[in-house]
Each structure stands twice: as C-alpha cells, then as structure tokens.
Design a protein around this motif. Structure first.
Motif, PDB file in Angstrom:
ATOM      1  N   GLU A   4       0.830  -1.197   0.000  1.00  0.00           N
ATOM      2  CA  GLU A   4       0.000   0.000   0.000  1.00  0.00           C
ATOM      3  C   GLU A   4       0.870   1.255   0.000  1.00  0.00           C
ATOM      4  O   GLU A   4       1.933   1.300   0.626  1.00  0.00           O
ATOM      5  CB  GLU A   4      -0.900  -0.008   1.236  1.00  0.00           C
ATOM      6  CG  GLU A   4      -1.846   1.173   1.339  1.00  0.00           C
ATOM      7  CD  GLU A   4      -2.671   1.137   2.616  1.00  0.00           C
ATOM      8  OE1 GLU A   4      -3.517   2.035   2.801  1.00  0.00           O
ATOM      9  OE2 GLU A   4      -2.464   0.218   3.427  1.00  0.00           O
ATOM     10  N   ALA A  63      -0.076  -9.851  12.115  1.00  0.00           N
ATOM     11  CA  ALA A  63      -1.259  -9.337  11.424  1.00  0.00           C
ATOM     12  C   ALA A  63      -2.107 -10.514  10.959  1.00  0.00           C
ATOM     13  O   ALA A  63      -1.611 -11.632  10.784  1.00  0.00           O
ATOM     14  CB  ALA A  63      -0.853  -8.468  10.234  1.00  0.00           C
ATOM     15  N   SER A  65      -1.593  -5.890   7.608  1.00  0.00           N
ATOM     16  CA  SER A  65      -0.987  -4.558   7.630  1.00  0.00           C
ATOM     17  C   SER A  65       0.093  -4.502   8.706  1.00  0.00           C
ATOM     18  O   SER A  65      -0.044  -5.115   9.762  1.00  0.00           O
ATOM     19  CB  SER A  65      -2.047  -3.489   7.921  1.00  0.00           C
ATOM     20  OG  SER A  65      -3.050  -3.488   6.923  1.00  0.00           O
ATOM     21  N   GLN A 110       2.285   4.626  10.257  1.00  0.00           N
ATOM     22  CA  GLN A 110       1.251   4.252   9.302  1.00  0.00           C
ATOM     23  C   GLN A 110       1.301   2.753   9.025  1.00  0.00           C
ATOM     24  O   GLN A 110       2.325   2.223   8.613  1.00  0.00           O
ATOM     25  CB  GLN A 110       1.438   5.022   7.989  1.00  0.00           C
ATOM     26  CG  GLN A 110       0.447   4.618   6.894  1.00  0.00           C
ATOM     27  CD  GLN A 110       0.748   5.279   5.563  1.00  0.00           C
ATOM     28  OE1 GLN A 110       1.776   5.923   5.403  1.00  0.00           O
ATOM     29  NE2 GLN A 110      -0.146   5.102   4.608  1.00  0.00           N
ATOM     30  N   ALA A 111       0.196   2.076   9.261  1.00  0.00           N
ATOM     31  CA  ALA A 111       0.106   0.653   8.941  1.00  0.00           C
ATOM     32  C   ALA A 111      -0.181   0.502   7.453  1.00  0.00           C
ATOM     33  O   ALA A 111      -1.184   1.019   6.950  1.00  0.00           O
ATOM     34  CB  ALA A 111      -0.980  -0.016   9.773  1.00  0.00           C
ATOM     35  N   ARG A 112       0.692  -0.202   6.738  1.00  0.00           N
ATOM     36  CA  ARG A 112       0.542  -0.377   5.291  1.00  0.00           C
ATOM     37  C   ARG A 112       0.229  -1.844   4.994  1.00  0.00           C
ATOM     38  O   ARG A 112       0.907  -2.748   5.481  1.00  0.00           O
ATOM     39  CB  ARG A 112       1.819   0.058   4.572  1.00  0.00           C
ATOM     40  CG  ARG A 112       2.194   1.484   4.853  1.00  0.00           C
ATOM     41  CD  ARG A 112       3.566   1.854   4.314  1.00  0.00           C
ATOM     42  NE  ARG A 112       3.574   1.916   2.862  1.00  0.00           N
ATOM     43  CZ  ARG A 112       4.660   2.248   2.155  1.00  0.00           C
ATOM     44  NH1 ARG A 112       5.799   2.523   2.788  1.00  0.00           N
ATOM     45  NH2 ARG A 112       4.612   2.301   0.851  1.00  0.00           N
ATOM     46  N   SER A 113      -0.793  -2.068   4.198  1.00  0.00           N
ATOM     47  CA  SER A 113      -1.204  -3.439   3.891  1.00  0.00           C
ATOM     48  C   SER A 113      -0.339  -4.020   2.783  1.00  0.00           C
ATOM     49  O   SER A 113       0.144  -3.298   1.909  1.00  0.00           O
ATOM     50  CB  SER A 113      -2.684  -3.478   3.475  1.00  0.00           C
ATOM     51  OG  SER A 113      -2.879  -2.760   2.266  1.00  0.00           O
TER      52      SER A 113
END
Length: 301
Positions: free
Chosen positions: A52, A222, A252, A285-288
């Motif tokens: 992401e 996750a 994420s 920021q959590a990015r998938s």
C-alpha cells in the motif's frame, strides 16, 4: 532463493517421495477409500507483491506562517524501492474427508523482502519586516529487510474430478485464513538535519549528522486471508502434484517501530515566535501487503 532454502526444498521433496512409497502399499484400494485421510507435502512458488502507498518515515516542521511569517522557498522529494516479486516455500498437511472436501494447515515463508526509502526537505521562512528568518533542511536514507511467516487454516473443495486410468485429475477451490508474522530488520545509514534562524533576540545554527546510524529489529503480527484454486493430479505410486493460483491479503504492518516515534530532533528557542523545530519520525502508518502467487505442491497421500 538462498542455498539453504534450496537444500531444504530438496530434502523435503525427498521426504515426500519416501513417504509416498510407504503409502503405496494401499494402491490396491479403491480411489474413493484411499483418498480419505492424511496428506503431507511441500509447496514452492513465486509471489508478486503489492505494498500500500505511504511512507515509513516523515519529516515534520512547525508552521511558522501562523506568526505572520511567509514561506520564501520550499522543496521536498521522496524516492521508494520495493521488492515486487519473491520466491516462497511452505509445508502443509491436509485431512481429506472425501474426494471433494478437505481441511488443512499450512506454513509459508517469504524471505529477504527489501524496502528502501530516501527523502529530503528544504524550507526558508522570512517575515515581511525582515526581523526573523528561518532556514531548515533535512535528508535521510531508510532501509528495511522483512521476513514473513504465515500460518494458514485452509479449506479445499473439489467440484469437478476426472478419472484418467490410474490417475485422478480434479479442479479445486481454496479459502484460507491465518496469521502473518513479520520480522523486520531496519537501518538508517544516513540522516542529516540543519536548522538556522536569526531574530533580534537570538541567532542559532544547529546540525545533526550526517552519519547517524539506527539499527533496529522487531516483530509484528497481522491477520491474513487467501482465496484461489487450481488443478490436482494424483497417481497410485508417485506423489500427487497440485498447481494453484492464489490471491492473499497478508495483513498490515508498520515499517518503522513507533517507539520511539521521533528518531532525530532539532529544536531552536526563539523569544519572539514559536520554537522552531525539524525532526524525522516514524510515520506510524500501517501499510497493507497483498500478493498474487503461483504455487506448485508435491504431496504424499
């Protein structure tokens, strides 16, 4: 794929062949009876990864325009690189209730996924009377190497099956849910901040870096999901072979640990305006991460 991983695949395939020889004594049983029970195997394949959009780190400076100071000049930029494809390996065990339905557990491994990010920022403030001026700038280089272990609980359903002599070909659909375990090794080989200001009250020049080094290892967990399907071929003596295409959501994760969130900070105290500062911090920021994978499975049954 590393030499150690290649050797592990060869050993696992040899084990599957040896196990199939043990199961081969049941080859005289009718197919519908023999397929019921345990199957054990190894999977290997290739994954195309999609991360992401976002950032691992952030530059942050306070907004001096609220104090009647105007931006005279400003520039920034960021560059990112990410491994978009990677080989994967795995082990699995399924229990077949019938020739159409099975439940299983699987472990998948993606190794040495590289992510690199570098950025810069420059800003120059000047008030209309020329009494206060601020110049700040910064840059950083960030790199992260990630290993991902995924544990799956899967369900397979085979709506269509063909008998080809002593061979059995089926089309199967798969749905799985599980947990991804991220092991990240981060490094910041270069970080530099500068803050210059001038006012009737004070003049200051501050520098941090270059060459500030941050090395950090940490883990995250996750939830993951997977859907897909393919073809399965079973023979009476040799191990079975399964070819499938799968789309997975690997969950994420935060690329730079949020503790501490601020990695590098410069602050200047000015009596006639807010304190000036510039810092580099975790974006928090959590990015998938998602993948499309083509996998082949070899199994004893």
């Amino acid at each position: 794929m590393s030499g150690l991983t290649s050797r592990a695949i060869v050993v696992s395939i040899a084990f599957v062949f040896a196990l199939q020889l043990c199961f081969a004594q049941e080859s005289s049983m009718p197919y519908d009876q023999r397929i019921k029970g345990l199957e054990i195997g190894i999977s290997t394949g290739y994954s195309w990864l999609n991360l992401e959009s976002g950032r691992a780190l952030l530059f942050d400076t306070n907004d001096l325009t609220q104090n009647e100071i105007t931006v005279n000049e400003q520039a920034s930029g960021i560059n990112q690189e990410f491994d978009q494809s990677k080989a994967q390996i795995g082990l699995f065990a399924n229990w077949n209730f019938s020739k159409r339905l099975s439940i299983g557990v699987q472990w998948d491994l993606l190794q040495q996924i590289e992510y690199r990010e570098n950025a810069f920022i420059t800003q120059s403030y000047l008030d209309s009377r020329g009494e206060i001026s601020v110049n700040n700038s910064g840059r950083y280089a960030f790199g992260s190497t990630t290993d991902i272990n995924v544990l799956w609980l899967s369900f397979k359903w085979s709506p269509i099956a063909f008998n080809l002599g002593k061979n059995h070909l089926s089309i199967y659909l798969k749905a799985a849910a599980g947990s991804s375990f991220y092991s990240l090794s981060n490094r910041i080989p270069d970080a530099f901040l500068s803050l210059d200001f001038m006012s009737p009250a004070a003049v200051g020049n501050f520098r941090l870096g270059p060459g500030e080094i941050v090395n950090q290892d940490f883990n995250q967990q996750a939830w993951a999901w997977q859907v897909g399907g393919g073809f399965s071929l079973r023979s009476t003596v040799i191990p079975g072979i399964r070819l499938g295409l799968f789309y997975s959501g690997l969950g994420s994760f935060i690329q730079q640990d949020v503790s501490p969130a601020e990695l590098f900070v410069l602050t200047a105290v000015n009596s006639q305006a807010n304190d000036q500062f510039i810092n580099i911090s975790s974006s928090q920021q959590a990015r998938s991460l998602r993948s499309l994978s083509l996998a082949i499975e070899i199994f004893a049954w």
